[in-house]
Write an enzyme that holds these catalytic residues in place. Structure first.
Site, PDB file in Angstrom:
ATOM      1  N   THR A 154       0.856  -1.186   0.000  1.00 16.95           N
ATOM      2  CA  THR A 154       0.000   0.000   0.000  1.00 16.95           C
ATOM      3  C   THR A 154       0.892   1.235   0.000  1.00 16.95           C
ATOM      4  O   THR A 154       2.121   1.126  -0.002  1.00 16.95           O
ATOM      5  CB  THR A 154      -0.910   0.027   1.239  1.00 16.95           C
ATOM      6  OG1 THR A 154      -0.128   0.362   2.405  1.00 16.95           O
ATOM      7  CG2 THR A 154      -1.583  -1.325   1.466  1.00 16.95           C
ATOM      8  N   CYS A 155       0.278   2.413   0.059  1.00 14.01           N
ATOM      9  CA  CYS A 155       1.091   3.633   0.056  1.00 14.01           C
ATOM     10  C   CYS A 155       1.916   3.764   1.331  1.00 14.01           C
ATOM     11  O   CYS A 155       2.934   4.461   1.345  1.00 14.01           O
ATOM     12  CB  CYS A 155       0.212   4.869  -0.132  1.00 14.01           C
ATOM     13  SG  CYS A 155      -1.045   5.087   1.133  1.00 14.01           S
ATOM     14  N   ALA A 192      -8.025   6.649 -11.693  1.00 14.83           N
ATOM     15  CA  ALA A 192      -9.455   6.389 -11.474  1.00 14.83           C
ATOM     16  C   ALA A 192      -9.656   5.162 -10.593  1.00 14.83           C
ATOM     17  O   ALA A 192     -10.682   4.492 -10.665  1.00 14.83           O
ATOM     18  CB  ALA A 192     -10.162   6.199 -12.817  1.00 14.83           C
ATOM     19  N   GLN A 223      -9.733   1.261   5.548  1.00 13.01           N
ATOM     20  CA  GLN A 223      -9.332   0.826   4.206  1.00 13.01           C
ATOM     21  C   GLN A 223      -8.324  -0.316   4.227  1.00 13.01           C
ATOM     22  O   GLN A 223      -8.304  -1.155   3.330  1.00 13.01           O
ATOM     23  CB  GLN A 223      -8.742   2.002   3.417  1.00 13.01           C
ATOM     24  CG  GLN A 223      -9.763   2.979   2.883  1.00 13.01           C
ATOM     25  CD  GLN A 223     -10.107   4.042   3.904  1.00 13.01           C
ATOM     26  OE1 GLN A 223      -9.514   4.085   4.984  1.00 13.01           O
ATOM     27  NE2 GLN A 223     -11.056   4.899   3.574  1.00 13.01           N
ATOM     28  N   GLN A 259      -7.627  -3.782   1.865  1.00 11.52           N
ATOM     29  CA  GLN A 259      -6.374  -3.983   1.137  1.00 11.52           C
ATOM     30  C   GLN A 259      -5.754  -5.341   1.469  1.00 11.52           C
ATOM     31  O   GLN A 259      -5.193  -6.015   0.597  1.00 11.52           O
ATOM     32  CB  GLN A 259      -5.406  -2.842   1.464  1.00 11.52           C
ATOM     33  CG  GLN A 259      -5.862  -1.506   0.887  1.00 11.52           C
ATOM     34  CD  GLN A 259      -5.097  -0.330   1.464  1.00 11.52           C
ATOM     35  OE1 GLN A 259      -4.644  -0.350   2.616  1.00 11.52           O
ATOM     36  NE2 GLN A 259      -4.949   0.730   0.674  1.00 11.52           N
TER      37      GLN A 259
END
EC number: 1.2.1.70
Length: 415
Positions: free
Chosen positions: A49-50, A185, A111, A115
């Site tokens: 993830t980020c 997107a 979130q 993930q």
């Protein structure tokens, strides 16, 4: 091979290191399959993830670190200072805490659970999970659900998406007067765009590699949203006051030169840019330009801490529950590991029983009395069952205190 986790996160490594070790979504299936079939591991799940890259495996942590460095073509010495390698119990605790949002930049954020589920789904599709990782993540999802249901750890959580709007509002007094450009997107952009849409900006544009996906998101956002292609960015960037980017690109999409040209056309009007991608979508040098306000995920820390004090009180209860569940899971796994030994022990006991019973039947056939046979049977059975433990203890002496203590526990002699 044992259950282990190797990784780094926003607490152990800066963005400049995290982006080097990130796995692109498109590359993840092949990567996790490769890892599970390597010398490093027999089972694998990769979470990228980020804010974190973590490899949950059944394998050797040192070999996994070596595999990670080789995969990203990096010297192992460059990444080792930022990595953690966890043993079995630490891995279980870490997985539970991550899924519950207790290890997140935004304490309690929801979130991360989605993930993790995505990472597990990819691993299952690639057949890179076995009994140990399946058991771990099945329990992880159960614990996460219980923690979020029974504690308030996720309440009043400020998400990265909502924080993006708060940050823009610190620079511009009214979002309703702004043109907002979203690059990408995916899920993160959709979340951020939804928060911005609630503020009714003058115009929203979604730039994406494919126009169809951009249009799909625009349809969700409303009438003042329009799609465009990534290739249109150089020509339109100057029209926007806010730019939010989060793509899966491995190379920057917006360069310093592109922003410089846009700023000249904007004539000193500020340009707010938020790069939520890892690796970064916007070149870091853009932050050096006058009138360009560039923020990355690491810059969001102070904003997303809003309401943290209240959540920390709830986190204490969550940590207690996690500790209980870790102990429960470890006991279950250790019990399962003992099953083959228990079976072998019972098989030996059954073998000894049959031998002495056979001898007893022969004695009865020869005319021995039942009392004599029973006495001899009980002595023989006792000797057979205690011979190996006694012999082992005699050899060990008092030097192997752990063995002595274990035998005392087994036969309840330590009371």
């Amino acid at each position: 091979m044992q259950l282990t986790a190797v990784g780094l996160n926003h607490q152990t490594a800066p963005l400049s290191i995290r982006e080097k070790l990130a796995f692109a979504a498109a590359a993840l299936p092949k990567a996790v399959r490769n890892l599970a079939r390597s010398n490093a591991a027999t089972e694998a799940v990769i979470l990228s993830t980020c804010n974190r890259t973590e490899l949950y495996c059944v394998g050797d942590s040192e070999e996994i670190i070596r595999w990670l460095a080789d995969y990203h073509s990096l010297p192992i010495e460059e990444i080792r200072p930022y990595l953690y390698a966890l043993d079995m119990q630490e891995t279980v605790r870490h997985a539970f805490r991550v899924a519950c949002g207790l290890d997140s930049m935004v304490l309690g954020e929801p979130q991360i659970l989605g993930q993790i589920k995505d990472a597990v789904r990819v691993a299952q599709e690639q057949e890179s999970m076995g009994k140990k990782l399946n058991a771990l993540f099945q329990k992880t999802f159960s614990v996460a659900k219980e923690v979020r249901t029974d504690t308030a750890v996720g309440e009043n959580s400020v998400s990265m998406a909502s924080a993006s709007v708060k940050l823009a509002e610190q620079i511009f007094p009214d979002i309703g007067d702004l043109n907002v450009l979203f690059i990408g997107a995916g899920e993160m952009i959709e979340l951020v765009a939804t928060y911005f849409a609630a503020k009714s900006p003058r115009l929203m544009t979604v730039a994406n590699r494919t126009l169809a996906r951009a249009q799909e998101l625009c349809d969700k956002l409303g009438v003042n949203a329009e799609p465009c292609l990534l290739s249109d960015l150089p020509a339109i960037l100057h029209d926007y006051d806010v730019v939010v980017s989060s793509t899966a690109s491995q190379l920057p999409i917006v360069g310093k030169g592109m922003v410089e040209r846009a700023l000249k056309q904007r004539q000193s009007m500020p340009l707010f840019m938020l790069d939520l991608a890892v690796p970064r979508d916007i070149e870091a040098e853009v932050g050096d330009l006058n009138d360009a306000y560039l923020y990355t995920v690491d810059d969001m820390v102070n904003i997303v801490q809003s309401g943290k004090e209240a959540r920390q009180k709830a986190a204490a209860a969550a940590e207690t529950l996690v500790s209980e569940k870790v102990a429960e899971f470890v006991r279950q796994q250790q019990g399962r590991q003992s099953v083959p030994l228990i079976k072998a022990l019972r098989d030996e006991g059954e073998k000894a029983r049959k031998q002495v019973l056979e001898n007893a039947m022969k004695q009865l056939a020869k005319g021995a009395t039942a009392e004599e046979v029973l006495e001899r049977l009980s002595v023989q059975l006792t000797n057979k069952l205690l011979h190996s433990p006694t012999q082992t203890l005699n050899k060990a002496g008092e030097e192997d205190k752990d063995l002595v203590h274990a035998v005392a526990q087994i036969y309840h002699l330590d009371k």
